[in-house]
Design a protein around this motif. Structure first.
Motif, PDB file in Angstrom:
ATOM      1  N   VAL A 265       7.145 -42.521   5.861  1.00 55.86           N
ATOM      2  CA  VAL A 265       6.366 -41.850   6.909  1.00 55.86           C
ATOM      3  C   VAL A 265       7.038 -42.020   8.268  1.00 55.86           C
ATOM      4  N   LEU A 266       7.498 -43.229   8.558  1.00 59.11           N
ATOM      5  CA  LEU A 266       8.164 -43.486   9.835  1.00 59.11           C
ATOM      6  C   LEU A 266       9.441 -42.668   9.973  1.00 59.11           C
ATOM      7  N   LEU A 267      10.233 -42.611   8.922  1.00 55.00           N
ATOM      8  CA  LEU A 267      11.491 -41.865   8.966  1.00 55.00           C
ATOM      9  C   LEU A 267      11.246 -40.369   9.078  1.00 55.00           C
ATOM     10  N   THR A 268      10.265 -39.863   8.323  1.00 57.52           N
ATOM     11  CA  THR A 268       9.945 -38.435   8.393  1.00 57.52           C
ATOM     12  C   THR A 268       9.458 -38.064   9.789  1.00 57.52           C
ATOM     13  N   GLY A 269       8.629 -38.921  10.375  1.00 54.23           N
ATOM     14  CA  GLY A 269       8.142 -38.670  11.722  1.00 54.23           C
ATOM     15  C   GLY A 269       9.264 -38.635  12.741  1.00 54.23           C
ATOM     16  N   ALA A 270      10.236 -39.519  12.582  1.00 51.66           N
ATOM     17  CA  ALA A 270      11.371 -39.563  13.507  1.00 51.66           C
ATOM     18  C   ALA A 270      12.197 -38.282  13.409  1.00 51.66           C
ATOM     19  N   VAL A 271      12.458 -37.835  12.180  1.00 52.94           N
ATOM     20  CA  VAL A 271      13.236 -36.609  11.982  1.00 52.94           C
ATOM     21  C   VAL A 271      12.477 -35.393  12.522  1.00 52.94           C
ATOM     22  N   TRP A 272      11.190 -35.340  12.241  1.00 51.95           N
ATOM     23  CA  TRP A 272      10.357 -34.222  12.705  1.00 51.95           C
ATOM     24  C   TRP A 272      10.339 -34.158  14.233  1.00 51.95           C
ATOM     25  N   SER A 273      10.287 -35.310  14.884  1.00 47.58           N
ATOM     26  CA  SER A 273      10.300 -35.364  16.353  1.00 47.58           C
ATOM     27  C   SER A 273      11.638 -34.880  16.904  1.00 47.58           C
ATOM     28  N   LEU A 274      12.723 -35.356  16.319  1.00 50.11           N
ATOM     29  CA  LEU A 274      14.058 -34.945  16.768  1.00 50.11           C
ATOM     30  C   LEU A 274      14.256 -33.440  16.608  1.00 50.11           C
ATOM     31  N   TYR A 275      13.714 -32.896  15.543  1.00 51.97           N
ATOM     32  CA  TYR A 275      13.806 -31.457  15.267  1.00 51.97           C
ATOM     33  C   TYR A 275      13.170 -30.628  16.396  1.00 51.97           C
ATOM     34  N   HIS A 276      12.086 -31.137  17.002  1.00 53.48           N
ATOM     35  CA  HIS A 276      11.367 -30.398  18.030  1.00 53.48           C
ATOM     36  C   HIS A 276      11.990 -30.499  19.425  1.00 53.48           C
ATOM     37  N   ILE A 277      12.747 -31.556  19.673  1.00 52.42           N
ATOM     38  CA  ILE A 277      13.174 -31.870  21.029  1.00 52.42           C
ATOM     39  C   ILE A 277      13.893 -30.726  21.758  1.00 52.42           C
ATOM     40  N   PRO A 278      14.935 -30.109  21.187  1.00 57.26           N
ATOM     41  CA  PRO A 278      15.655 -29.075  21.948  1.00 57.26           C
ATOM     42  C   PRO A 278      14.786 -27.884  22.353  1.00 57.26           C
ATOM     43  N   VAL A 279      13.966 -27.382  21.423  1.00 53.90           N
ATOM     44  CA  VAL A 279      13.165 -26.197  21.734  1.00 53.90           C
ATOM     45  C   VAL A 279      12.094 -26.512  22.766  1.00 53.90           C
ATOM     46  N   VAL A 280      11.492 -27.694  22.691  1.00 56.39           N
ATOM     47  CA  VAL A 280      10.466 -28.073  23.670  1.00 56.39           C
ATOM     48  C   VAL A 280      11.085 -28.232  25.059  1.00 56.39           C
ATOM     49  N   TYR A 281      12.222 -28.878  25.129  1.00 53.83           N
ATOM     50  CA  TYR A 281      12.901 -29.083  26.416  1.00 53.83           C
ATOM     51  C   TYR A 281      13.299 -27.750  27.051  1.00 53.83           C
TER      52      TYR A 281
ATOM     53  N   THR B 223       9.699 -21.920  31.075  1.00 55.87           N
ATOM     54  CA  THR B 223       8.355 -21.530  31.512  1.00 55.87           C
ATOM     55  C   THR B 223       7.900 -22.230  32.786  1.00 55.87           C
ATOM     56  N   GLY B 224       8.588 -23.321  33.168  1.00 55.49           N
ATOM     57  CA  GLY B 224       8.176 -24.056  34.357  1.00 55.49           C
ATOM     58  C   GLY B 224       6.863 -24.783  34.160  1.00 55.49           C
ATOM     59  N   LEU B 225       6.549 -25.143  32.919  1.00 56.56           N
ATOM     60  CA  LEU B 225       5.279 -25.779  32.597  1.00 56.56           C
ATOM     61  C   LEU B 225       5.149 -27.161  33.236  1.00 56.56           C
ATOM     62  N   GLY B 226       6.267 -27.809  33.484  1.00 53.26           N
ATOM     63  CA  GLY B 226       6.259 -29.150  34.072  1.00 53.26           C
ATOM     64  C   GLY B 226       7.637 -29.762  33.940  1.00 53.26           C
ATOM     65  N   ASN B 227       7.733 -31.054  34.180  1.00 59.38           N
ATOM     66  CA  ASN B 227       9.000 -31.747  34.039  1.00 59.38           C
ATOM     67  C   ASN B 227       9.462 -31.671  32.583  1.00 59.38           C
ATOM     68  N   PRO B 228      10.576 -30.976  32.313  1.00 59.20           N
ATOM     69  CA  PRO B 228      11.017 -30.770  30.923  1.00 59.20           C
ATOM     70  C   PRO B 228      11.217 -32.059  30.140  1.00 59.20           C
ATOM     71  N   LEU B 229      11.802 -33.066  30.786  1.00 58.71           N
ATOM     72  CA  LEU B 229      12.070 -34.328  30.092  1.00 58.71           C
ATOM     73  C   LEU B 229      10.775 -35.042  29.739  1.00 58.71           C
ATOM     74  N   LEU B 230       9.825 -35.073  30.684  1.00 56.62           N
ATOM     75  CA  LEU B 230       8.552 -35.740  30.445  1.00 56.62           C
ATOM     76  C   LEU B 230       7.769 -35.030  29.342  1.00 56.62           C
ATOM     77  N   ILE B 231       7.716 -33.704  29.411  1.00 54.14           N
ATOM     78  CA  ILE B 231       7.018 -32.927  28.389  1.00 54.14           C
ATOM     79  C   ILE B 231       7.659 -33.154  27.024  1.00 54.14           C
ATOM     80  N   CYS B 232       8.978 -33.203  27.006  1.00 57.19           N
ATOM     81  CA  CYS B 232       9.718 -33.403  25.765  1.00 57.19           C
ATOM     82  C   CYS B 232       9.385 -34.760  25.152  1.00 57.19           C
ATOM     83  N   VAL B 233       9.323 -35.799  25.972  1.00 53.03           N
ATOM     84  CA  VAL B 233       9.025 -37.151  25.492  1.00 53.03           C
ATOM     85  C   VAL B 233       7.605 -37.224  24.942  1.00 53.03           C
ATOM     86  N   ILE B 234       6.638 -36.667  25.690  1.00 49.04           N
ATOM     87  CA  ILE B 234       5.235 -36.703  25.258  1.00 49.04           C
ATOM     88  C   ILE B 234       5.056 -35.917  23.961  1.00 49.04           C
TER      89      ILE B 234
END
Length: 265
Positions: free
Chosen positions: A143-159, A165-176
């Protein structure tokens, strides 16, 4: 599994970069990334079939009522709790600009359509990666490993979407958002472990995407939902969502020891 993880992340990150070369079309096309886990898993399955002669039946595994009920109800309850907290804290205001019947019909239709994109991710994450890792490391580490991979998968598109879109600080939004994805994986994995089938998880994923966006807004595009407010705060993949998901970790962590899954160590 290392080859699978590296390949799927490299391809998804590469495709994300290509899509965002044209910011004008990126908003409409970034959803294509959701199908990378499906495509990569099919390819890896074909390679494994040639070596072992064994065919995987990811979509043909039976599921039980408990798994389906959890998959359908948990994301709805989660989103409604987020909405309630946002309103109580003064961070959100309810704005219903359509008739309730129209709104409900649209939600149901969107959930059904969303099953296809949810399949794109779940075929890889809970259909292949989680059970494979579970057979090697056991449920909790998997579960921990799958969660880590799933999070990494999302990072570029969210950033890149946050920058676009100017939704907010890209790095902060990406981390959250990455943290939310990681902790949400506990509930997704629990849904899978309840029946050893990804069908309930596909419904979970589609309902989550639909309800979270409709009620709390779209953290990817910045479009407001029924609860108007700062999306980065009120969204299920924002600050409030992270706080609620984090409180549920301990429960799911304990439950992983209570379910004996067929064909999984």
């Amino acid at each position: 599994m290392k080859k699978y993880i590296i390949t799927i992340l490299a391809v998804s990150w590469g495709l994300t970069g290509l899509i965002f070369l044209n910011p004008k079309t990126a908003i409409n096309n970034f959803g294509l990334i959701m199908f990378i886990p499906l495509i990569m898993t099919i390819i890896f399955h074909k390679i494994e079939e040639k070596k072992t002669g064994m065919k995987e039946k990811i979509l043909k595994k039976r599921f039980n009522r408990k798994a389906m009920l959890f998959g359908c109800l948990y994301p709805i309850v989660f989103v409604m709790i987020c909405a309630g907290i946002a309103v109580m804290l003064g961070q959100g205001t309810v704005v219903l600009d359509k008739e309730p019947v129209v709104w409900i019909i649209r939600l149901l239709v969107t959930v059904l359509i969303g099953l296809f994109s949810a399949l794109g991710e779940e075929y890889g994450w809970r259909g292949y990666l989680l059970p494979k890792l579970t057979s090697i490391y056991g449920k909790k580490k998997a579960v921990l490993l799958t969660g880590a991979v799933w999070s990494l998968y999302h990072i570029p598109v969210v950033y890149l979407l946050a920058k676009l879109t100017g939704l907010g600080n890209p790095l902060l939004i990406c981390v959250i958002q990455a943290a939310v994805v990681f902790v949400s994986n506990f509930a997704f994995s629990f849904c899978y472990y309840l029946s050893d089938s990804i069908i309930p998880v596909i419904f979970y994923h589609s309902i989550w995407n639909t309800w979270n966006t409709a009620i709390l807004g779209d953290i990817y595009t910045g479009k407001q939902g029924i609860v108007h407010g700062k999306i980065f705060i009120v969204n299920g993949e924002g600050v409030i969502g992270l706080a609620i998901a984090a409180t549920a970790i301990n429960y799911f962590w304990k439950q992983f020891d209570n379910y004996k899954i067929k064909n999984i160590a």
